[in-house]
Design a protein around this motif. Structure first.
Motif, PDB file in Angstrom:
ATOM      1  N   GLU A   1      -9.039 -63.653 -53.968  1.00  0.00           N
ATOM      2  CA  GLU A   1      -8.257 -62.572 -53.351  1.00  0.00           C
ATOM      3  C   GLU A   1      -7.536 -61.787 -54.438  1.00  0.00           C
ATOM      4  O   GLU A   1      -6.963 -62.376 -55.347  1.00  0.00           O
TER       5      GLU A   1
ATOM      6  N   ALA B   1      -6.472 -52.779 -56.098  1.00  0.00           N
ATOM      7  CA  ALA B   1      -6.776 -54.189 -55.859  1.00  0.00           C
ATOM      8  C   ALA B   1      -7.141 -54.756 -57.228  1.00  0.00           C
ATOM      9  O   ALA B   1      -8.069 -54.247 -57.883  1.00  0.00           O
TER      10      ALA B   1
ATOM     11  N   SER C   1     -12.310 -55.936 -46.011  1.00  0.00           N
ATOM     12  CA  SER C   1     -10.881 -55.645 -46.200  1.00  0.00           C
ATOM     13  C   SER C   1     -10.441 -54.482 -45.313  1.00  0.00           C
ATOM     14  O   SER C   1     -11.247 -53.843 -44.646  1.00  0.00           O
TER      15      SER C   1
ATOM     16  N   TYR D   1      -9.331 -51.778 -46.596  1.00  0.00           N
ATOM     17  CA  TYR D   1      -9.235 -50.725 -47.605  1.00  0.00           C
ATOM     18  C   TYR D   1     -10.568 -50.019 -47.803  1.00  0.00           C
ATOM     19  O   TYR D   1     -11.635 -50.585 -47.597  1.00  0.00           O
TER      20      TYR D   1
ATOM     21  N   TRP E   1     -15.788 -58.527 -50.574  1.00  0.00           N
ATOM     22  CA  TRP E   1     -14.371 -58.297 -50.334  1.00  0.00           C
ATOM     23  C   TRP E   1     -14.097 -56.939 -49.691  1.00  0.00           C
ATOM     24  O   TRP E   1     -13.433 -56.863 -48.655  1.00  0.00           O
TER      25      TRP E   1
END
Length: 163
Positions: free
Chosen positions: A2, A100, A126, A128, A122
């Motif tokens: 993460e 990120a 996410s 985003y 990811w």
């Protein structure tokens, strides 16, 4: 893996840049031309090195291919008031915003595995989207790309999905 979510303030960078593609990768030449001059850059903030990528039309991992052109920078951060007098160096203003930040652990030849995770696993899961700002890696002066214990920060510009 993460990421840390970090709001980055605008930064002034001084270094060298080259337009390239992954198919015609000039990263080694860029860094070899930059490293002998890094110590002569005035008003450096710290000893960290920045490997920045600026894309013409923003970065879309689904459209990116080995012949996609971009500008790669080898640079250091300097104080905002710095006036670059060195004719061999260029200045880039790194726009601030949300990033990120991931850690790539291991040699540089496994870096694509980290990028694959970021953009294929990811990011789609996410909250985003990618933002149209520079992508970069940041590492220390003693970074050695072939070191199996190497660690570099991978900064990916993002924005909330609803922005």
């Amino acid at each position: 893996m993460e990421p840390k979510m970090i709001v980055l303030e605008e930064k002034k960078m001084v270094g060298k840049s080259i337009r390239m593609t992954l198919a015609e990768d000039a990263t080694q030449e860029l860094w070899k031309s930059f490293m002998p001059h890094r110590q002569s850059i005035p008003d450096r903030v710290d000893e960290r090195l920045y490997n920045l990528k600026v894309f013409d039309q923003g970065f879309d991992p689904k459209q990116f291919h080995p012949s996609t052109p971009f500008v790669k920078w080898a640079a250091v951060e300097v104080l905002p008031r710095t006036h670059n007098e060195d004719p061999g160096m260029e200045t880039l203003v790194l726009k601030g915003g949300l990033y990120a930040v991931f850690l790539h652990r291991g040699p540089a030849d496994r870096f694509n595995q980290t990028l694959q995770y970021i953009f294929e696993e990811w990011l789609p899961a996410s909250a985003y989207d990618l933002d149209d700002r520079a992508h970069f890696e940041r590492f220390t002066i003693d970074y050695y790309p072939a070191d199996p214990e190497a660690v570099e920060e991978v900064w990916i510009p993002v924005k909330a999905v609803h922005e």
